[in-house]
Design an enzyme around this catalytic site. Sequence first.
Site, PDB file in Angstrom:
ATOM      1  N   ARG A  42      23.110  30.617 -15.411  1.00  0.00           N
ATOM      2  CA  ARG A  42      22.385  30.757 -16.578  1.00  0.00           C
ATOM      3  C   ARG A  42      22.986  30.477 -17.837  1.00  0.00           C
ATOM      4  O   ARG A  42      22.373  30.066 -18.669  1.00  0.00           O
ATOM      5  CB  ARG A  42      21.230  31.994 -16.434  1.00  0.00           C
ATOM      6  CG  ARG A  42      20.598  32.024 -15.117  1.00  0.00           C
ATOM      7  CD  ARG A  42      19.636  33.359 -15.537  1.00  0.00           C
ATOM      8  NE  ARG A  42      18.900  33.983 -14.437  1.00  0.00           N
ATOM      9  CZ  ARG A  42      17.818  33.180 -13.651  1.00  0.00           C
ATOM     10  NH1 ARG A  42      17.380  32.431 -14.084  1.00  0.00           N
ATOM     11  NH2 ARG A  42      17.268  34.132 -12.730  1.00  0.00           N
ATOM     12  N   PHE A  84      19.426  19.786  -7.566  1.00  0.00           N
ATOM     13  CA  PHE A  84      19.497  21.001  -7.870  1.00  0.00           C
ATOM     14  C   PHE A  84      20.320  21.171  -9.192  1.00  0.00           C
ATOM     15  O   PHE A  84      21.713  20.962  -9.127  1.00  0.00           O
ATOM     16  CB  PHE A  84      19.820  21.885  -6.674  1.00  0.00           C
ATOM     17  CG  PHE A  84      19.606  23.372  -7.049  1.00  0.00           C
ATOM     18  CD1 PHE A  84      18.390  23.765  -6.946  1.00  0.00           C
ATOM     19  CD2 PHE A  84      20.433  24.282  -7.671  1.00  0.00           C
ATOM     20  CE1 PHE A  84      17.839  25.134  -7.215  1.00  0.00           C
ATOM     21  CE2 PHE A  84      20.003  25.730  -7.691  1.00  0.00           C
ATOM     22  CZ  PHE A  84      18.870  25.957  -7.798  1.00  0.00           C
ATOM     23  N   VAL A  85      19.825  21.432 -10.084  1.00  0.00           N
ATOM     24  CA  VAL A  85      20.551  21.680 -11.432  1.00  0.00           C
ATOM     25  C   VAL A  85      20.706  23.192 -11.832  1.00  0.00           C
ATOM     26  O   VAL A  85      19.871  23.931 -11.545  1.00  0.00           O
ATOM     27  CB  VAL A  85      20.174  20.925 -12.793  1.00  0.00           C
ATOM     28  CG1 VAL A  85      20.107  19.491 -12.404  1.00  0.00           C
ATOM     29  CG2 VAL A  85      18.575  21.489 -12.786  1.00  0.00           C
ATOM     30  N   ASP A  95       8.888  21.447 -11.075  1.00  0.00           N
ATOM     31  CA  ASP A  95       9.096  20.773  -9.804  1.00  0.00           C
ATOM     32  C   ASP A  95       8.088  20.545  -8.946  1.00  0.00           C
ATOM     33  O   ASP A  95       7.361  19.352  -9.475  1.00  0.00           O
ATOM     34  CB  ASP A  95      10.169  21.972  -8.959  1.00  0.00           C
ATOM     35  CG  ASP A  95      10.801  21.330  -7.658  1.00  0.00           C
ATOM     36  OD1 ASP A  95      10.533  19.910  -7.837  1.00  0.00           O
ATOM     37  OD2 ASP A  95      11.218  22.200  -6.948  1.00  0.00           O
ATOM     38  N   LYS A 142      13.115  34.399 -15.484  1.00  0.00           N
ATOM     39  CA  LYS A 142      13.882  34.560 -16.694  1.00  0.00           C
ATOM     40  C   LYS A 142      14.409  33.195 -17.129  1.00  0.00           C
ATOM     41  O   LYS A 142      14.883  33.149 -18.214  1.00  0.00           O
ATOM     42  CB  LYS A 142      15.136  35.329 -16.071  1.00  0.00           C
ATOM     43  CG  LYS A 142      14.925  36.603 -15.474  1.00  0.00           C
ATOM     44  CD  LYS A 142      16.307  37.237 -14.947  1.00  0.00           C
ATOM     45  CE  LYS A 142      16.081  38.290 -13.908  1.00  0.00           C
ATOM     46  NZ  LYS A 142      17.187  38.501 -12.951  1.00  0.00           N
ATOM     47  N   GLY A 143      14.168  32.072 -16.177  1.00  0.00           N
ATOM     48  CA  GLY A 143      14.929  30.779 -16.613  1.00  0.00           C
ATOM     49  C   GLY A 143      14.456  29.981 -17.718  1.00  0.00           C
ATOM     50  O   GLY A 143      15.367  29.515 -18.570  1.00  0.00           O
ATOM     51  N   LYS A 153      11.033  17.292 -12.923  1.00  0.00           N
ATOM     52  CA  LYS A 153      11.396  16.787 -11.762  1.00  0.00           C
ATOM     53  C   LYS A 153      10.354  16.029 -10.988  1.00  0.00           C
ATOM     54  O   LYS A 153       9.531  16.884 -10.270  1.00  0.00           O
ATOM     55  CB  LYS A 153      11.991  17.644 -10.633  1.00  0.00           C
ATOM     56  CG  LYS A 153      13.541  17.933 -11.049  1.00  0.00           C
ATOM     57  CD  LYS A 153      14.112  18.705  -9.638  1.00  0.00           C
ATOM     58  CE  LYS A 153      14.800  19.883  -9.996  1.00  0.00           C
ATOM     59  NZ  LYS A 153      15.374  20.479  -8.639  1.00  0.00           N
ATOM     60  N   ASP A 160      19.315  28.982 -12.876  1.00  0.00           N
ATOM     61  CA  ASP A 160      20.322  29.769 -11.707  1.00  0.00           C
ATOM     62  C   ASP A 160      20.347  29.266 -10.774  1.00  0.00           C
ATOM     63  O   ASP A 160      19.516  28.378 -10.046  1.00  0.00           O
ATOM     64  CB  ASP A 160      19.801  31.316 -11.907  1.00  0.00           C
ATOM     65  CG  ASP A 160      18.636  31.437 -11.067  1.00  0.00           C
ATOM     66  OD1 ASP A 160      17.570  30.816 -11.399  1.00  0.00           O
ATOM     67  OD2 ASP A 160      18.722  32.149 -10.020  1.00  0.00           O
ATOM     68  N   GLU A 176       8.410  26.168 -19.897  1.00  0.00           N
ATOM     69  CA  GLU A 176       9.109  26.405 -18.725  1.00  0.00           C
ATOM     70  C   GLU A 176      10.538  25.548 -18.734  1.00  0.00           C
ATOM     71  O   GLU A 176      10.461  24.708 -19.558  1.00  0.00           O
ATOM     72  CB  GLU A 176       8.090  25.659 -17.790  1.00  0.00           C
ATOM     73  CG  GLU A 176       7.371  26.317 -16.656  1.00  0.00           C
ATOM     74  CD  GLU A 176       8.379  27.223 -15.768  1.00  0.00           C
ATOM     75  OE1 GLU A 176       9.345  27.559 -16.149  1.00  0.00           O
ATOM     76  OE2 GLU A 176       7.733  27.349 -14.781  1.00  0.00           O
ATOM     77  N   ASP A 177      11.266  26.091 -17.853  1.00  0.00           N
ATOM     78  CA  ASP A 177      12.565  25.478 -17.872  1.00  0.00           C
ATOM     79  C   ASP A 177      12.484  24.064 -16.870  1.00  0.00           C
ATOM     80  O   ASP A 177      12.643  22.955 -17.511  1.00  0.00           O
ATOM     81  CB  ASP A 177      13.584  26.383 -16.994  1.00  0.00           C
ATOM     82  CG  ASP A 177      13.040  27.079 -15.905  1.00  0.00           C
ATOM     83  OD1 ASP A 177      11.846  26.817 -15.296  1.00  0.00           O
ATOM     84  OD2 ASP A 177      13.588  27.994 -15.454  1.00  0.00           O
TER      85      ASP A 177
END
Length: 182
Positions: free
Chosen positions: A166, A153-154, A104, A44-45, A132, A160, A100-101
Amino acid sequence: MEMENDLCEILITAKEIRDKVKEMGAQISRDYKGQNLLMMSVLKGAVVFLADLMREISIHTEVDFMAVSSYGKNTQTSGVVRIVKDLDTALEGYDVLIVEDVLDSGMTLNYLINILGERYPRSIKIAALLDKPGRRLEGVKLDYCGFVIPDEFVVGYGLDYCERYRNLPYIGVLKKEIYQKQ
Ligand code: IMP
Ligand code: MG
């Protein structure tokens, strides 16, 4: 505000995000002119980013979604995913842009590109709001990137922690005590 108290800093403001998304949309519109663009996100991000980005696209585009869950145990992603909801669109002939959000390790995305690549798209590229690079697997590269961020971690703007935060309109760094409490 309750949510803001859980952050140690605002990393990227709503205005900075807005400006960057506009710029990315303009670039993508130029690059895909005359092509058959399909923007897709994994739930969902990335939904917040996709919703804003698609409104900055000035050429025809379709949108589609897919939902996946990671195989394997614990927090360490194996990269092998199970498709929970597949795309509605057959990809043949489309120029697919995966939205994509945050990228990583890139493991999940790497796996997805392999699956989707077998469906005869004309092309596949990746647009991510956040990068990242600290823990990146070899071989995963971003075609469009919003912001390069440190390995922290954001949350916010779709991202989320335990399904929360979110709805923050900006991106912030979560206080360590919030996730160490668990
Ligand atoms: P990767 O397979 O290691 O690239 O994992 C990327 C996914 O992990 C993203 O789509 C997010 O769902 C999640 N993720 C990675 N970093 C963060 C973060 O800082 N905050 C929230 N989710 C994150
Ligand atoms: Mg995610």
